[in-house]
Design a protein around this motif. Sequence first.
Motif, short mmCIF file in Angstrom:
data_model
loop_
_atom_site.label_atom_id
_atom_site.label_comp_id
_atom_site.label_asym_id
_atom_site.label_seq_id
_atom_site.Cartn_x
_atom_site.Cartn_y
_atom_site.Cartn_z
N GLN A 9 35.95 42.70 40.92
CA GLN A 9 36.13 44.07 41.05
C GLN A 9 37.35 44.49 40.03
OE1 GLN A 9 37.00 43.98 45.11
NE2 GLN A 9 34.80 44.25 45.67
N GLU A 10 38.40 43.80 39.96
CA GLU A 10 39.58 44.18 38.90
C GLU A 10 39.09 44.43 37.59
OE1 GLU A 10 42.29 45.33 40.09
OE2 GLU A 10 41.91 45.10 41.97
N LEU A 11 38.27 43.21 37.28
CA LEU A 11 37.82 43.40 35.69
C LEU A 11 36.74 44.60 35.47
CD1 LEU A 11 36.48 39.52 35.30
CD2 LEU A 11 38.02 40.62 33.93
N ALA A 36 38.99 40.65 30.43
CA ALA A 36 38.68 41.95 30.45
C ALA A 36 37.79 42.09 29.21
CB ALA A 36 39.85 42.68 30.33
N ASN A 37 38.07 41.54 28.14
CA ASN A 37 37.39 41.75 26.74
C ASN A 37 35.96 41.28 27.01
OD1 ASN A 37 39.40 43.17 25.59
ND2 ASN A 37 40.25 41.39 24.57
N ILE A 38 35.91 39.96 27.37
CA ILE A 38 34.50 39.46 27.57
C ILE A 38 33.71 40.04 28.74
CG2 ILE A 38 33.54 37.24 28.39
CD1 ILE A 38 35.95 35.63 27.28
N ASP A 45 29.31 36.81 26.31
CA ASP A 45 28.94 35.93 27.60
C ASP A 45 29.51 36.57 28.96
OD1 ASP A 45 28.04 34.03 25.87
OD2 ASP A 45 30.23 33.09 25.68
N ALA A 46 28.96 36.16 30.01
CA ALA A 46 29.50 36.40 31.21
C ALA A 46 30.83 35.73 31.71
CB ALA A 46 28.38 36.35 32.24
N ILE A 47 31.24 36.17 32.67
CA ILE A 47 32.51 35.45 33.29
C ILE A 47 31.97 34.59 34.38
CG2 ILE A 47 34.67 35.73 34.65
CD1 ILE A 47 34.91 36.46 31.86
#
Length: 64
Positions: A9-11, A36-38, A45-47
């Motif tokens: 949510q924060e991202l 955040a950049n990713i 790529d996904a986190i």
Amino acid sequence: LSEAQEVGQELNMSWQVPTPRLIELIGSEERAAEFANIFNDKWSDAIAIELIGNSWFFCGLASE
């Protein structure tokens, strides 16, 4: 799981500058900015956040 969801949510709210809560959750401003950049690059790529019990939480933007 709730902390991983909060990171997601924060991202989602950290388009240009990581939120203070994201920095707190991630542990450093530099690492939060990297996450955040990713997250905000739909071609990147996904986190992936490892949870307890060999489970994973994935988040990120996706193209249509």
